[in-house]
Motif scaffolding. Structure first.
Motif, PDB file in Angstrom:
ATOM      1  N   HIS A 108      40.679 118.581   7.644  1.00 51.15           N
ATOM      2  CA  HIS A 108      39.284 119.018   7.801  1.00 51.15           C
ATOM      3  C   HIS A 108      38.375 118.166   6.924  1.00 51.15           C
ATOM      4  O   HIS A 108      38.824 117.492   5.996  1.00 51.15           O
ATOM      5  CB  HIS A 108      39.119 120.484   7.385  1.00 51.15           C
ATOM      6  N   SER A 109      37.048 118.284   7.204  1.00 52.57           N
ATOM      7  CA  SER A 109      36.058 117.720   6.299  1.00 52.57           C
ATOM      8  C   SER A 109      34.951 118.744   6.095  1.00 52.57           C
ATOM      9  O   SER A 109      34.761 119.635   6.923  1.00 52.57           O
ATOM     10  CB  SER A 109      35.500 116.401   6.849  1.00 52.57           C
ATOM     11  N   ARG A 153      33.352 122.621  17.898  1.00 56.59           N
ATOM     12  CA  ARG A 153      33.595 123.965  17.365  1.00 56.59           C
ATOM     13  C   ARG A 153      32.492 124.933  17.770  1.00 56.59           C
ATOM     14  O   ARG A 153      32.642 126.140  17.611  1.00 56.59           O
ATOM     15  CB  ARG A 153      33.717 123.892  15.848  1.00 56.59           C
ATOM     16  N   HIS A 155      38.903 120.540  14.304  1.00 59.41           N
ATOM     17  CA  HIS A 155      37.477 120.234  14.490  1.00 59.41           C
ATOM     18  C   HIS A 155      37.271 118.736  14.659  1.00 59.41           C
ATOM     19  O   HIS A 155      36.307 118.161  14.160  1.00 59.41           O
ATOM     20  CB  HIS A 155      36.675 120.755  13.288  1.00 59.41           C
ATOM     21  N   ASP A 166      33.973 118.214  12.472  1.00 56.29           N
ATOM     22  CA  ASP A 166      34.248 117.760  11.113  1.00 56.29           C
ATOM     23  C   ASP A 166      33.960 116.259  11.049  1.00 56.29           C
ATOM     24  O   ASP A 166      34.809 115.423  11.400  1.00 56.29           O
ATOM     25  CB  ASP A 166      35.708 118.042  10.719  1.00 56.29           C
TER      26      ASP A 166
HETATM   27 ZN   LIG Z   1      37.246 121.819   9.900  1.00 56.15          ZN
END
Ligand SMILES: [Zn+2]
Length: 276
Positions: free
Chosen positions: A159-160, A89, A38, A64
């Motif tokens: 990821h975040s 995304r 992302h 993200d």
């Molecule tokens: Zn993510």
């Protein structure tokens, strides 16, 4: 059947669109292989703005937030190969099986995505074939090569997460994200907790599953690689200083993990070759 502009996407990506796959440090010697599903929030020109205002495209529903800066700096610090995906995304989620609900979301959190309404099968296939497939093909090729060349490989999926989701505040600063690997996630948890100043989530705010995830089950678990996801809370990496701070922190922890894995001879070059 609804046939509109979004339906005619046999040529979804054209000359002026950026390639979906971004790579850094492809020759890096680190055992860590970094992925970022992302990473970006680009939109193919053919899809316009998906019917969304710019303010929505800046939010966590589109990408993200903050992870790109962390990923670049971490890749540099570790000398680690980074493979990232540039499209939002909301076009197609590169960490979801393409046949799962939410692969091309019609609603994200509470936002309706007009450009994803009434998609034809062909339009959905075009997004898969031109964005999802090349990204995952590249990750597969890189893992194939590394295994063939007996290069130790540990998959780390970056990821975040949003600090508040659907009105609920999340207490964690960072979380590990895993399912079957019992080797790497405990080391990462230990490293994060040793900092002393963090609320660390163990499979929080998410856990991995075959139904909701793709990168870890397919490229980590199915290939027999040590693997973990890592989730950083987005308000901590909302500016360049925060991104650098987290990249430094993670580089130190992964450096210590590498030392420990080597000392314990836990790098298995290939499932067929056995322990060195
Ligand atoms: Zn993510």
């Amino acid at each position: 059947m609804v046939l509109d502009g979004a339906g005619d996407t046999s040529l979804l990506l054209v000359k002026d669109d950026v390639p979906p796959v971004l790579e850094e440090n492809a020759e890096g010697a680190s055992p860590f292989l970094l992925t970022s599903d992302h990473y970006g929030r680009a939109l193919p020109r053919a899809l316009g703005d998906l019917g969304l205002p710019e303010s929505e495209m800046e939010r966590h529903i589109a990408w993200d937030v903050g992870i790109a800066g962390v990923a670049h700096a971490l890749s540099k610090h570790l000398g680690a190969h980074l493979i990232a995906q540039r499209y939002s995304r909301l076009v197609i989620d590169c960490n979801r099986p393409p046949d799962a609900p939410g692969s091309i979301p019609r609603i994200s959190e509470a936002t309706v995505i007009p450009g994803n309404e009434g998609l034809t099968r062909d339009a959905a296939d075009a997004r898969r074939q031109q964005i999802f497939d090349p990204y995952h093909r590249r990750i597969r090729e890189v893992i194939d090569r590394r295994l063939r060349d007996n290069i130790p490989t540990v998959l780390v999926s970056l990821h975040s997460f949003t600090p508040v989701y659907a009105g609920i505040a999340r207490p964690w600063h960072v979380g590990t994200l895993y399912q079957r690997d019992t080797r790497l996630p405990p080391l990462l948890l230990k490293g994060l907790r040793a900092s002393g100043d963090l609320v660390v989530g163990d499979n929080e705010p998410y856990a991995v599953s075959e139904e909701t995830d793709y990168t870890i089950p397919v490229h980590g678990e199915a290939r027999g690689l040590m693997n973990t996801g890592i989730e950083i809370r987005q308000d901590l990496i909302a500016d360049a200083a925060g991104e650098m701070q987290w990249a430094d922190r993670l580089a130190n922890i992964f450096g210590a993990i590498e030392t420990e894995l080597r000392a314990r001879r836990l790098f298995v070059p290939s499932p067929l070759v056995g322990e060195g």
